[in-house]
Design a protein around this motif. Structure first.
Motif, short mmCIF file in Angstrom:
data_model
loop_
_atom_site.label_atom_id
_atom_site.label_comp_id
_atom_site.label_asym_id
_atom_site.label_seq_id
_atom_site.Cartn_x
_atom_site.Cartn_y
_atom_site.Cartn_z
N LYS A 1 34.12 -5.46 42.07
CA LYS A 1 33.26 -4.64 41.22
C LYS A 1 33.41 -3.14 41.54
CE LYS A 1 28.22 -4.22 40.72
NZ LYS A 1 26.99 -5.04 40.72
N VAL B 1 24.10 -6.02 45.58
CA VAL B 1 24.62 -4.75 45.05
C VAL B 1 26.09 -4.89 44.65
CG1 VAL B 1 25.14 -2.34 45.67
CG2 VAL B 1 22.94 -3.33 46.26
N PRO C 1 28.52 -9.30 40.95
CA PRO C 1 28.34 -8.95 39.54
C PRO C 1 27.07 -9.62 38.98
CG PRO C 1 30.01 -10.66 39.75
CD PRO C 1 29.55 -10.34 41.14
N GLU D 1 24.69 -8.60 37.30
CA GLU D 1 24.36 -8.22 35.93
C GLU D 1 25.09 -9.11 34.92
OE1 GLU D 1 25.83 -6.49 38.21
OE2 GLU D 1 27.67 -5.55 37.50
N VAL E 1 20.19 -1.24 43.17
CA VAL E 1 20.32 -2.27 42.12
C VAL E 1 20.13 -1.68 40.71
CG1 VAL E 1 19.24 -4.36 41.16
CG2 VAL E 1 19.94 -4.30 43.57
N CYS F 1 23.71 -1.98 39.20
CA CYS F 1 23.73 -3.24 38.45
C CYS F 1 22.99 -3.11 37.12
CB CYS F 1 23.10 -4.37 39.26
SG CYS F 1 23.73 -4.51 40.94
#
Ligand SMILES: C[C@@](O)(CCOP(=O)(O)O)CC(=O)O
Ligand code: SF4
Length: 395
Positions: free
Chosen positions: A52, A352, A355, A357, A375, A379
């Motif tokens: 990420k 954090v 992924p 999200e 976050v 995110c």
């Protein structure tokens, strides 16, 4: 910056491309920051692991660096959290495309000699420098801990610089490696006793105030190591703190020069409570409680097991930790207790760098001010900030 004959040869490529490229980074840093020379290190902690955060470009860089197999870390060097639980990503619902890339990144680091410990609390699992050792660490909470609680010496390195230092076994001598830069420049008088998430709130307030300075705390009660990791993580995320002192607690408090510091701050119950509230971004109930920022210790996992024993958790619960700490939690039966209540002890990753999200979560409950700070921005999700016992809800 002065270089020895051998270091110059390393720069000239006589020891292979991996070492040449690593020396390039270290010499550039040393020149920028006015380092006098390189110094030997005993330990490295390398961040920049999650797919990420580093993406395909990061993976390419690592594979390219490892290509001619000419340079590998020979000192104790370990990796920061990646974006998945490396072994149980499928059961936990991590996207497959992400897990495949993530494993390639971790393998590329392993090819360069960086151990797959995958944690931001390496000091709990065998990467433990000694007092006054020079080291090169990069995850910011780990930097704060190793400088402040252990008394080893590192700057806040970027991931590539810590990797280069791990491969060469040296880092430029400047900043927090030098005794004179380890003095306090803000004294913080705390008038109330602190527990649990209060330490994160204190760190959040003071990190903002001190920036990259060195705070010196006078506390009413003695923090344990878990409290110190929480405090340091918060200081390093709202500010860019790399070192702090706690009177009568951390090993360099008596050489921090507190008596000469002109800047003072007073923090009481009111400021702590206001900050605790400010860190929560929604009235909604969390659908995932995510603990372990920084990665949980065995005692923190035990605390959660004690809270949830024999009950059924309403929301989802993850406790993030390293695979090494989880192995002991398994043996002690804590993992079994947490799983029976409906939670998971999740290895390697965190709220954090995962992924989350993309995994259907909207509101995350955290007891870490650092996670509460990151976050929403990293995110794009809402957070509720509280102590563990207030976050977990039961059927
Ligand atoms: C937010 C953080 O803890 C984790 C992400 O770092 P990275 O993906 O390892 O670069 C980084 C840090 O605070 O140094
Ligand atoms: S965000 Fe928290 S848990 Fe994740 S790597 Fe940083 S300190 Fe560790």
């Amino acid at each position: 910056m002065f270089l020895t004959k051998k270091e110059q040869e390393m720069c000239d490529g006589e020891y292979g491309e991996t070492i040449r490229k690593s020396m390039d980074i270290l010499v550039a840093l040393g020149d920028i920051y006015g380092a006098s020379k390189l110094v030997d290190i005993t330990s490295a902690q390398v961040s920049g692991v999650s797919y990420k955060t580093i993406g395909d470009a990061g993976l390419e860089y690592l594979e390219d660096l490892a290509q001619d197999d000419s340079g590998k870390a020979t000192i104790n060097a370990s990796l920061n959290p990646p974006g998945t639980d490396l072994d149980n990503w499928e059961e936990l619902g991590f996207p497959e495309y992400f897990a495949i890339k993530q494993n390639k990144i971790v393998d590329a680091y392993a090819n360069l000699g960086i151990a797959k410990t995958c944690t931001c609390t390496p000091y709990l699992v065998g990467n433990v420098p000694r007092f006054r050792d020079h080291v090169s660490w990069s995850e910011s909470s780990a930097v704060a801990y190793v400088n402040s609680v252990i008394g080893a010496r590192t700057n806040r390195e970027g991931g590539p610089a810590a990797l280069a230092a791990a491969i060469v076994g040296k880092t430029p001598l400047y900043g927090f490696h030098l005794e004179q830069n380890r003095k306090a420049n803000l004294v913080v008088n705390v008038s109330t006793e602190l527990k649990g998430a209060d330490f994160g709130a204190l760190g959040y307030i003071i990190g903002k105030a001190v920036g990259s300075g060195v705070p010196y705390f006078k506390l009413q009660n003695t923090p344990n190591n878990n409290d110190l990791k929480t405090l340091g993580a918060a200081l390093a995320s709202s500010g860019s703190v790399a070192l702090y002192h706690v009177e009568n607690v951390t090993p360099e408090f008596d050489i921090a020069g507190e008596a000469d510091v002109e800047d003072l701050m007073f923090i009481g119950e009111k400021e702590i409570n206001e900050t605790r509230q400010k860190l929560t971004t929604t009235d909604k109930t969390p659908d995932l409680i995510c603990l372990g920022c920084p990665h949980a210790s065995l005692e923190e996992i035990k605390q959660v097991a004690t809270i949830v024993q024999g009950k059924t958790i309403k929301n989802k619960l993850w406790i993030c930790t390293s695979v090494s700490v989880k192995a002991t939690a398994d043996r002690m039966g804590y993992t079994q207790i947490i799983e029976s209540a409906g939670g998971n002890v999740v290895c390697d990753t965190c709220m954090v760098v995962a992924p989350i999200e993309e995994m259907g979560f909207e509101v995350i409950g955290v007891n870490s001010a650092k996670a509460a700070n990151y976050v929403p921005s990293m995110c794009g999700l809402d957070v509720v900030y509280n102590d563990v016992e207030n976050l977990i809800q039961f059927e």
